[in-house]
Motif scaffolding. Structure first.
Motif, short mmCIF file in Angstrom:
data_model
loop_
_atom_site.label_atom_id
_atom_site.label_comp_id
_atom_site.label_asym_id
_atom_site.label_seq_id
_atom_site.Cartn_x
_atom_site.Cartn_y
_atom_site.Cartn_z
N PHE A 246 -0.27 11.71 -17.24
CA PHE A 246 -0.99 12.60 -16.66
C PHE A 246 -0.86 13.79 -17.78
O PHE A 246 -1.30 14.85 -17.34
CB PHE A 246 -0.78 13.15 -15.96
N THR A 247 -0.26 13.87 -18.26
CA THR A 247 0.10 15.47 -19.07
C THR A 247 -1.40 15.65 -20.16
O THR A 247 -1.57 17.37 -20.28
CB THR A 247 1.01 14.90 -20.03
N ARG A 248 -1.76 14.73 -20.59
CA ARG A 248 -3.02 14.86 -21.05
C ARG A 248 -4.05 16.05 -20.14
O ARG A 248 -4.71 17.23 -20.87
CB ARG A 248 -4.00 14.27 -21.71
N VAL A 249 -4.04 15.72 -18.90
CA VAL A 249 -4.70 16.87 -17.45
C VAL A 249 -3.59 17.78 -17.64
O VAL A 249 -2.85 18.07 -17.28
CB VAL A 249 -4.99 15.89 -16.45
N ARG A 250 -4.35 19.69 -17.97
CA ARG A 250 -3.49 20.01 -17.77
C ARG A 250 -3.79 20.54 -16.55
O ARG A 250 -5.46 20.86 -15.78
CB ARG A 250 -4.09 21.70 -18.65
N GLY A 251 -3.27 21.34 -15.06
CA GLY A 251 -3.14 22.07 -14.30
C GLY A 251 -3.34 20.40 -13.31
O GLY A 251 -3.01 19.71 -13.81
N HIS A 252 -3.84 20.53 -12.49
CA HIS A 252 -4.24 20.14 -11.54
C HIS A 252 -3.23 19.41 -10.83
O HIS A 252 -3.43 18.35 -10.52
CB HIS A 252 -5.66 19.15 -11.92
N ARG A 253 -2.04 20.49 -10.46
CA ARG A 253 -1.22 19.38 -9.75
C ARG A 253 -1.03 18.98 -8.65
O ARG A 253 -0.30 17.52 -8.27
CB ARG A 253 0.17 20.61 -9.77
N ALA B 55 -9.94 18.84 -6.37
CA ALA B 55 -9.37 17.52 -6.63
C ALA B 55 -9.77 16.16 -7.11
O ALA B 55 -9.46 14.78 -7.60
CB ALA B 55 -8.14 17.81 -5.30
N TRP B 56 -10.98 16.05 -6.17
CA TRP B 56 -12.10 14.46 -6.13
C TRP B 56 -12.21 14.26 -7.20
O TRP B 56 -11.96 13.11 -8.00
CB TRP B 56 -12.38 14.36 -4.72
N PRO B 57 -12.70 15.30 -8.20
CA PRO B 57 -13.94 14.75 -9.00
C PRO B 57 -12.63 14.69 -10.22
O PRO B 57 -12.91 13.54 -11.20
CB PRO B 57 -14.66 15.64 -9.68
N THR B 58 -11.35 15.38 -10.29
CA THR B 58 -10.22 15.09 -11.57
C THR B 58 -9.34 13.49 -11.02
O THR B 58 -9.22 12.65 -12.16
CB THR B 58 -8.94 16.15 -11.03
N ILE B 59 -9.42 13.63 -9.94
CA ILE B 59 -8.65 12.14 -9.42
C ILE B 59 -9.94 11.18 -10.37
O ILE B 59 -9.54 10.09 -10.83
CB ILE B 59 -8.19 11.74 -8.06
N LYS B 60 -11.20 11.05 -9.53
CA LYS B 60 -11.68 10.15 -9.68
C LYS B 60 -12.15 10.08 -10.97
O LYS B 60 -12.08 8.69 -11.92
CB LYS B 60 -13.13 10.11 -9.48
N HIS B 61 -12.60 10.76 -11.62
CA HIS B 61 -12.43 10.64 -13.47
C HIS B 61 -12.09 11.32 -14.63
O HIS B 61 -12.23 10.24 -15.56
CB HIS B 61 -13.86 12.27 -13.49
N ARG C 289 0.94 -1.20 -0.25
CA ARG C 289 -0.04 -0.33 0.06
C ARG C 289 0.54 1.24 -0.07
O ARG C 289 1.97 1.01 0.71
CB ARG C 289 -1.07 -0.21 1.26
N GLY C 290 0.73 2.15 -0.90
CA GLY C 290 1.29 3.50 -1.04
C GLY C 290 0.53 5.09 -0.76
O GLY C 290 -0.90 4.33 -0.72
N TRP C 291 0.63 5.19 0.16
CA TRP C 291 0.19 6.57 0.73
C TRP C 291 0.53 7.66 -0.19
O TRP C 291 2.21 8.45 -0.09
CB TRP C 291 0.37 7.07 2.28
N GLY C 292 -0.51 8.99 -0.38
CA GLY C 292 -0.09 10.37 -0.68
C GLY C 292 -1.31 10.72 -0.13
O GLY C 292 -3.08 11.18 0.26
N GLU C 293 -1.10 12.30 0.08
CA GLU C 293 -1.90 13.28 0.60
C GLU C 293 -1.91 14.45 -0.72
O GLU C 293 -0.66 14.98 -1.43
CB GLU C 293 -1.07 14.13 2.06
N CYS C 294 -2.52 14.95 -1.00
CA CYS C 294 -3.60 15.97 -1.61
C CYS C 294 -3.85 17.44 -0.55
O CYS C 294 -4.38 17.62 -0.12
CB CYS C 294 -4.58 16.16 -2.36
N VAL C 295 -2.53 18.32 -1.23
CA VAL C 295 -2.37 19.45 -0.28
C VAL C 295 -3.00 20.52 -1.04
O VAL C 295 -3.17 21.75 -0.24
CB VAL C 295 -1.15 20.16 -0.42
N ALA C 296 -4.08 20.50 -1.92
CA ALA C 296 -5.38 21.69 -2.20
C ALA C 296 -5.55 21.68 -0.57
O ALA C 296 -6.23 21.03 0.19
CB ALA C 296 -5.97 20.74 -3.46
N ALA D 292 -3.10 16.91 -6.96
CA ALA D 292 -4.17 16.10 -7.71
C ALA D 292 -3.42 14.88 -8.26
O ALA D 292 -3.45 13.97 -7.74
CB ALA D 292 -5.31 15.90 -8.43
N LYS D 293 -2.53 15.36 -9.15
CA LYS D 293 -1.39 14.64 -9.70
C LYS D 293 -0.45 14.38 -8.55
O LYS D 293 0.03 13.01 -8.60
CB LYS D 293 -1.12 14.97 -11.28
N ALA D 294 0.30 15.28 -7.82
CA ALA D 294 1.00 15.08 -7.17
C ALA D 294 0.55 13.70 -5.93
O ALA D 294 1.31 13.16 -5.50
CB ALA D 294 0.98 16.57 -6.14
#
Ligand code: OSB
Ligand code: MG
Length: 372
Positions: free
Chosen positions: A90-97, A63-69, A42-49, A99-101
């Protein structure tokens, strides 16, 4: 690495003390955590948004729907060998860094656990202890601020950074320097000033500051170069630097003499490493910024801070400054000389307290291949 599932969770954690910047005051955090299951680890990440789109356009509800969809399906459809492969995916998705992180960092986290290797080594770090500073928010009175500074100096922190805005700047700096002439002191404006205020900003030069962080617009680099020519205090950019290209341009034109690196702001560990390397090439020091993270994001910031060019104390401080109970074990501790010791334990070296995470969770959703 085969990613079998991705789980998003929103947890609520009250802050031990409110935190106020030039864009507002918060008392409690809504934090988006992410975990992935990959080949039995299991790996963990935190979204700092943040709770609001004030520090950046991203916030928890984007962040939530961008990750989900978008992001989770991309990762579930493809196999990645390592955390460093996520960026291209992830490059096709612009911004939302941010969420990507969250996703990319969870992959790095899983990769380190899988390889039974410390995350800091996987990232290319070398430091065996990291140097810590604190970020102190705007208070109700200057007296309260002085008391806070005294407490943090007693605790051993190596750099004091205060948040400033018009009306809470030169007046408080006068009070601080009257009491402590030679402490290492910085200010962070979070874009509270404009270029019409150059005369005012020049007055900061009298206080022997290590830096002034993000004085002007969050989406502007060039005008910081103009300001840097007009003041002696070193400018540090935070909000303006979204990737390694930004960093290269900013340093080339002299828009900053120091960079703050936040792994979420630049889209993950891979890009954070690139920003770090660009700054090294320009012989410009960097330090690790903070976003009031829970222990998971905090542990990742610690790992990143072991890279060679993190030459200045970061906003990486003890768990107890923010939380009554942190979600990692052990919690992050800072020694009486303001350092965090780095261990050789695999992964981050901090275990996630999953029962506590569960008790703080207000919503949760799991994604699997073909099921979004
Ligand atoms: O600008 O560095 C900032 C917190 C939220 C948003 C922006 C910033 C901050 C901080 C806190 O300064 C640093 C920390 O986590 O201790
Ligand atoms: Mg900042």
């Amino acid at each position: 690495m085969k990613i079998e599932s991705i789980t998003l969770r929103e947890i609520h954690m009250p802050l031990v003390q409110f935190f106020e910047t030039s864009f507002g005051r918060i008392y409690s955090r809504r934090i988006l955590l992410l975990s992935i299951e990959a080949d039995g680890v299991r790996g963990w990440g935190e979204c700092v948004a943040g709770e609001d789109p004030y520090y950046s356009p991203e916030w928890i509800e984007t962040a939530w729907p961008t990750i989900k969809h978008y992001l989770a399906p991309l990762l579930l459809e493809k196999e990645v060998d390592a955390g460093r492969d996520c960026g291209a995916l992830f490059t096709r998705v612009r911004g939302h860094r941010m969420a990507k992180a969250a996703l990319e960092n969870a992959v790095w986290d899983a990769e380190a656990r899988q390889k039974q290797m410390p995350l800091w080594k996987l990232l290319g770090g070398t430091r065996r202890e990291i140097s810590c500073g604190v970020s102190i928010g705007i208070q109700d009175t200057p007296e309260q601020l002085l008391q806070k500074i005294e407490n943090e100096l007693t605790a051993g922190y190596r750099r004091i950074k205060i948040k400033v805005k018009p009306g809470w700047d030169l007046n408080v700096l006068e009070r601080i320097r009257a009491r402590w002439t030679d402490i290492v002191l910085s200010v962070d404006a979070n874009s509270a000033y404009t270029l019409d205020e150059v005369e005012h900003l020049r007055k900061f030069d009298a206080f022997n500051l290590l830096m002034i962080e993000q004085p002007l617009w969050n989406d502007e680099i060039y005008l910081h170069a103009r300001l840097q020519k007009a003041i002696r205090t070193a400018i540090c950019l935070d909000e303006s630097i979204l990737n390694a290209r930004d960093a290269d341009c900013a340093l080339e034109i002299g828009a900053a003499r120091i960079l703050n690196i936040k792994v979420g702001r630049v889209g993950g560990f891979s890009e954070a490493k690139k920003v770090h390397d660009v700054a090294s090439r320009h012989n410009v020091p960097v330090w690790c910024g903070g976003m009031l993270e829970s222990g998971i994001g905090r542990a990742h910031n610690i790992a990143l801070s072991t890279l060679e060019n993190f030459r200045l104390p970061g906003d990486v401080s003890a768990s107890k400054r923010y939380w009554k109970e942190d979600i990692i074990d052990p919690e992050v501790k800072v020694s009486s000389n303001g350092m965090i010791a780095i261990t050789d334990a695999p992964g981050t070296g901090y275990r996630v307290r999953e029962n506590l995470v569960r008790s703080f969770t207000v919503r949760e959703e799991t994604f699997r291949k073909g099921k979004v």
